[in-house]
Write a protein that holds these residues in place. Structure first.
Motif, PDB file in Angstrom:
ATOM      1  N   PRO A 272       2.089  -2.000   0.953  1.00 50.43           N
ATOM      2  CA  PRO A 272       2.344  -1.976  -0.498  1.00 50.43           C
ATOM      3  C   PRO A 272       1.699  -0.804  -1.222  1.00 50.43           C
ATOM      4  O   PRO A 272       1.950  -0.584  -2.399  1.00 50.43           O
ATOM      5  CB  PRO A 272       1.724  -3.302  -0.973  1.00 50.43           C
ATOM      6  N   ARG A 273       0.863  -0.039  -0.527  1.00 47.45           N
ATOM      7  CA  ARG A 273       0.192   1.095  -1.166  1.00 47.45           C
ATOM      8  C   ARG A 273      -0.099   2.153  -0.110  1.00 47.45           C
ATOM      9  O   ARG A 273      -0.047   1.879   1.084  1.00 47.45           O
ATOM     10  CB  ARG A 273      -1.117   0.656  -1.842  1.00 47.45           C
ATOM     11  N   VAL A 274      -0.417   3.375  -0.582  1.00 48.34           N
ATOM     12  CA  VAL A 274      -0.868   4.415   0.339  1.00 48.34           C
ATOM     13  C   VAL A 274      -2.264   4.878  -0.088  1.00 48.34           C
ATOM     14  O   VAL A 274      -2.610   4.858  -1.272  1.00 48.34           O
ATOM     15  CB  VAL A 274       0.094   5.631   0.379  1.00 48.34           C
ATOM     16  N   GLY A 275      -3.064   5.263   0.895  1.00 46.71           N
ATOM     17  CA  GLY A 275      -4.364   5.864   0.635  1.00 46.71           C
ATOM     18  C   GLY A 275      -4.267   7.362   0.844  1.00 46.71           C
ATOM     19  O   GLY A 275      -3.660   7.825   1.820  1.00 46.71           O
ATOM     20  N   LEU A 276      -4.840   8.117  -0.062  1.00 47.65           N
ATOM     21  CA  LEU A 276      -4.758   9.584   0.020  1.00 47.65           C
ATOM     22  C   LEU A 276      -6.163  10.188   0.016  1.00 47.65           C
ATOM     23  O   LEU A 276      -6.948   9.925  -0.912  1.00 47.65           O
ATOM     24  CB  LEU A 276      -3.974  10.143  -1.176  1.00 47.65           C
ATOM     25  N   TRP A 277      -6.482  10.970   1.043  1.00 45.56           N
ATOM     26  CA  TRP A 277      -7.692  11.799   1.039  1.00 45.56           C
ATOM     27  C   TRP A 277      -7.261  13.191   0.586  1.00 45.56           C
ATOM     28  O   TRP A 277      -6.399  13.816   1.211  1.00 45.56           O
ATOM     29  CB  TRP A 277      -8.329  11.862   2.417  1.00 45.56           C
TER      30      TRP A 277
END
Length: 313
Positions: A272-277
């Motif tokens: 349901p979401r993405v993590g971004l570095w």
């Protein structure tokens, strides 16, 4: 409270108060002194210095059985030769409750803990989750003035832990018993407790409501332990236009779209979401969004300086 084991100082002057009906979680990494503090309160360890009071009466010298305290151990410590019913009734028999009152209280708890069908079974015939509920019922049966829980869900698998976490929350609320809970799991502490006490190397770092402690951790150690990712050094803070001191950027401080230009270094897909570095002005930052660009793509971020939390140390 101070406590040493040989040369090792385990508790280094812990001063803590619980309020009637409150659930307070002792939260910290393994070896920080949580369980030792619980055992001192229970009377299973004698403090080297300091005193323990319950409802205004000093109990430091009282043996465990005279304190009016319930204790649920991590391994449950059920009596294998007794049935579920007999385990739950044990403290009531010891306290010489009248038979009718005793049987009524046992029936009430077996029903509340969804254990009535297992009343005549022995603990070894039960699942881990059922054993945990028996241990909780046994501790609650005599209506203790204080309940101590030592990693109550630690021996269970993840699915069962989540299920029992809400069961435990509901049970403690219904019973209204003052509770001191030990855990290394912040999610567990936040869901169960009215207040959280962060413990590090035998010292209290911070005490407060879960929302307060999470949103405004006192120092970089507390912020890291609570799972925050965006901890800025003074130099990194300055590079992002903040005052040159250590800061925490909580999730609400960063958003997509804005004047800060950067590049996506890592993209993590969570469904349901993405993590971004993201690398921005030489600083590596993390944020989550419903969607986001691929790795290597440019990205624009908005930083709200009012949301940045200055950190001690």
């Amino acid at each position: 409270i101070r406590k040493r084991f040989g040369e090792l100082a385990v508790l280094r002057g812990v001063d803590l108060a619980l309020y009637p009906g409150e659930i307070l979680a002792l939260l910290g990494p393994s070896g920080c002194g949580k369980t030792t503090l619980l055992r001192v309160v229970a009377g299973l360890e004698v403090p080297d210095a300091g005193r323990v009071f319950l409802e205004g009466r000093e109990i430091t010298a009282l043996p465990p059985e005279k304190r009016g305290i319930g204790f649920v151990f991590q391994d449950y410590a059920l009596f294998p030769h007794l049935t579920v019913e007999e385990n739950v009734a044990f403290g009531l028999v010891e306290a010489r409750w009248p038979r009718e009152a005793r049987e009524g209280r046992v029936r009430e708890l077996l029903k509340r803990m969804e254990l009535t069908p297992h009343a005549r079974k022995r603990p070894q015939e039960l699942s881990g989750g059922e054993q945990q509920r028996v241990a909780l019922a046994r501790a609650l049966a005599p209506r203790p003035k204080l309940l101590l829980l030592d990693e109550p869900l630690g021996a269970l698998d993840l699915r069962l832990r989540e299920e029992l976490l809400f069961f435990l929350r509901r049970t403690l609320k219904e019973e209204g018993v003052t509770t001191l809970l030990v855990t290394h799991d912040q999610g567990e502490a936040f869901l169960l407790a009215h207040r959280v006490a962060l413990l590090r190397e035998g010292r209290l770092v911070q005490v407060g409501r879960p929302e307060e402690v999470y949103a405004r951790p006192k120092d970089p150690w507390a912020a890291r332990f609570l799972g925050h990712k965006n901890l800025l050094s003074p130099g990194e803070s300055q590079a992002l236009g903040l005052p040159p001191k250590a800061h925490l950027l909580p999730p609400r401080a960063l958003a997509l779209g804005g004047s800060l230009e950067g590049v996506v270094e890592e993209r993590l897909f969570f469904g349901p979401r993405v993590g971004l570095w993201v690398r921005v002005r030489g600083v590596r930052l993390y944020l989550e969004a419903p969607e986001g660009p691929e790795e290597g793509a440019p990205i624009a971020l908005r930083l709200d300086p009012a949301q940045a939390v200055p950190l001690e140390g």
